[in-house]
Design a protein around this motif. Structure first.
Motif, PDB file in Angstrom:
ATOM      1  N   PHE A  31      45.915  29.947   5.913  1.00 59.05           N
ATOM      2  CA  PHE A  31      45.124  29.485   4.750  1.00 59.05           C
ATOM      3  C   PHE A  31      45.646  28.220   4.537  1.00 59.05           C
ATOM      4  O   PHE A  31      44.776  27.200   4.405  1.00 59.05           O
ATOM      5  N   LYS A  32      47.022  27.533   4.443  1.00 57.46           N
ATOM      6  CA  LYS A  32      47.445  26.564   4.200  1.00 57.46           C
ATOM      7  C   LYS A  32      47.209  25.540   5.208  1.00 57.46           C
ATOM      8  O   LYS A  32      46.815  24.225   4.857  1.00 57.46           O
ATOM      9  N   SER A  33      47.180  26.045   6.309  1.00 58.71           N
ATOM     10  CA  SER A  33      47.149  25.029   7.703  1.00 58.71           C
ATOM     11  C   SER A  33      45.425  24.652   7.626  1.00 58.71           C
ATOM     12  O   SER A  33      45.375  23.515   7.759  1.00 58.71           O
ATOM     13  N   SER A  34      44.574  25.741   7.436  1.00 58.94           N
ATOM     14  CA  SER A  34      43.253  25.104   7.261  1.00 58.94           C
ATOM     15  C   SER A  34      42.936  24.279   6.224  1.00 58.94           C
ATOM     16  O   SER A  34      41.962  23.560   6.361  1.00 58.94           O
ATOM     17  N   GLN A  35      43.628  24.249   5.204  1.00 62.66           N
ATOM     18  CA  GLN A  35      43.306  23.333   4.005  1.00 62.66           C
ATOM     19  C   GLN A  35      43.836  21.993   4.077  1.00 62.66           C
ATOM     20  O   GLN A  35      43.513  21.127   3.391  1.00 62.66           O
ATOM     21  N   GLU A  36      44.526  21.716   5.175  1.00 66.00           N
ATOM     22  CA  GLU A  36      45.432  20.493   5.538  1.00 66.00           C
ATOM     23  C   GLU A  36      44.168  19.370   6.060  1.00 66.00           C
ATOM     24  O   GLU A  36      43.120  19.638   6.569  1.00 66.00           O
ATOM     25  N   GLY A  38      43.989  17.077   7.820  1.00 69.47           N
ATOM     26  CA  GLY A  38      43.802  16.572   9.397  1.00 69.47           C
ATOM     27  C   GLY A  38      43.843  17.802  10.261  1.00 69.47           C
ATOM     28  O   GLY A  38      43.836  17.640  11.325  1.00 69.47           O
ATOM     29  N   ASN A  39      43.634  19.009   9.542  1.00 67.52           N
ATOM     30  CA  ASN A  39      43.351  20.078  10.473  1.00 67.52           C
ATOM     31  C   ASN A  39      41.887  20.347  10.867  1.00 67.52           C
ATOM     32  O   ASN A  39      40.666  20.056  10.109  1.00 67.52           O
ATOM     33  N   LEU A  40      41.591  20.557  12.242  1.00 68.93           N
ATOM     34  CA  LEU A  40      40.273  20.677  12.860  1.00 68.93           C
ATOM     35  C   LEU A  40      39.900  22.332  12.913  1.00 68.93           C
ATOM     36  O   LEU A  40      38.923  22.578  12.613  1.00 68.93           O
ATOM     37  N   LEU A  41      41.188  23.003  13.328  1.00 64.92           N
ATOM     38  CA  LEU A  41      40.981  24.450  13.326  1.00 64.92           C
ATOM     39  C   LEU A  41      42.092  25.171  13.468  1.00 64.92           C
ATOM     40  O   LEU A  41      43.281  24.525  13.732  1.00 64.92           O
ATOM     41  N   LEU A  54      50.966  37.106  20.264  1.00 58.90           N
ATOM     42  CA  LEU A  54      50.235  36.286  19.528  1.00 58.90           C
ATOM     43  C   LEU A  54      50.198  35.225  19.970  1.00 58.90           C
ATOM     44  O   LEU A  54      50.940  34.506  20.410  1.00 58.90           O
ATOM     45  N   ILE A  55      48.490  34.409  19.999  1.00 57.19           N
ATOM     46  CA  ILE A  55      48.547  33.130  20.485  1.00 57.19           C
ATOM     47  C   ILE A  55      47.726  32.393  19.315  1.00 57.19           C
ATOM     48  O   ILE A  55      46.833  32.849  18.684  1.00 57.19           O
ATOM     49  N   LEU A  56      48.328  31.326  18.951  1.00 60.03           N
ATOM     50  CA  LEU A  56      47.847  30.304  17.866  1.00 60.03           C
ATOM     51  C   LEU A  56      47.015  29.109  18.757  1.00 60.03           C
ATOM     52  O   LEU A  56      47.561  28.839  19.598  1.00 60.03           O
ATOM     53  N   PHE A  57      45.929  28.886  18.308  1.00 60.82           N
ATOM     54  CA  PHE A  57      45.067  27.643  18.820  1.00 60.82           C
ATOM     55  C   PHE A  57      44.898  26.867  17.373  1.00 60.82           C
ATOM     56  O   PHE A  57      44.361  27.344  16.405  1.00 60.82           O
ATOM     57  N   GLU A  58      45.324  25.649  17.608  1.00 60.66           N
ATOM     58  CA  GLU A  58      45.088  24.763  16.415  1.00 60.66           C
ATOM     59  C   GLU A  58      44.794  23.461  16.844  1.00 60.66           C
ATOM     60  O   GLU A  58      44.982  22.948  17.973  1.00 60.66           O
ATOM     61  N   GLY A  59      43.925  22.836  15.928  1.00 58.58           N
ATOM     62  CA  GLY A  59      43.338  21.514  16.260  1.00 58.58           C
ATOM     63  C   GLY A  59      43.576  20.737  15.129  1.00 58.58           C
ATOM     64  O   GLY A  59      43.610  20.962  13.898  1.00 58.58           O
ATOM     65  N   TYR A  60      44.253  19.295  15.426  1.00 54.18           N
ATOM     66  CA  TYR A  60      44.249  18.212  14.530  1.00 54.18           C
ATOM     67  C   TYR A  60      43.633  16.803  14.841  1.00 54.18           C
ATOM     68  O   TYR A  60      43.393  16.639  15.818  1.00 54.18           O
ATOM     69  N   VAL A  61      43.338  16.206  13.873  1.00 52.62           N
ATOM     70  CA  VAL A  61      42.523  14.859  14.102  1.00 52.62           C
ATOM     71  C   VAL A  61      43.347  13.969  14.907  1.00 52.62           C
ATOM     72  O   VAL A  61      42.818  13.157  15.536  1.00 52.62           O
ATOM     73  N   VAL A  68      52.266  15.845  10.010  1.00 44.56           N
ATOM     74  CA  VAL A  68      52.260  16.202   8.555  1.00 44.56           C
ATOM     75  C   VAL A  68      52.325  17.926   8.484  1.00 44.56           C
ATOM     76  O   VAL A  68      52.851  18.408   7.566  1.00 44.56           O
ATOM     77  N   HIS A  69      51.508  18.473   9.249  1.00 45.80           N
ATOM     78  CA  HIS A  69      51.762  19.761   9.362  1.00 45.80           C
ATOM     79  C   HIS A  69      53.028  20.337   9.686  1.00 45.80           C
ATOM     80  O   HIS A  69      53.621  21.158   8.793  1.00 45.80           O
TER      81      HIS A  69
END
Length: 99
Positions: A31-36, A38-41, A54-61, A68-69
């Motif tokens: 939840f908090k990551s998605s609200q940042e 610069g977060n894309l996903l 578990l696999i995390l897939f994250e995107g940032y600008v 920052v994350h």
């Protein structure tokens, strides 16, 4: 500032018996990551063959948004202090999109 998006692939192997606790803690992180700004996903996936993988897939600008994350209080308090001790292993790969 670099304008190139950065994608993060993280593979976590959760210790036996700790999956429910990790998944519960991840609710706040996702939840908090998605609200940042610069977060894309921010997506959490679970292996079909091993529930403790578990696999995390994250995107940032850009790379600055990744920093920052990683420097956020919730990341330090929840991921590093509470979740990481519940993992057998943790692999994190920073990636560029090529197509």
């Amino acid at each position: 500032m670099d304008k190139k998006a950065v994608y993060v692939y993280a593979r976590w192997q959760v210790k036996e018996g700790q999956l429910d606790q990790v998944l519960n803690l991840m609710k706040e992180v996702a939840f908090k990551s998605s609200q940042e700004e610069g977060n894309l996903l921010y997506q959490l996936h679970q292996s079909q063959s091993d529930a403790n993988t578990l696999i995390l897939f994250e995107g940032y600008v850009n790379a600055d948004a990744v920093e920052v994350h990683r420097n956020s209080e919730y990341f330090k308090n929840v991921v590093l202090e509470q979740i990481v001790p519940l993992l057998e292993s943790r692999e994190v790969i920073l990636m560029d999109k090529i197509s």
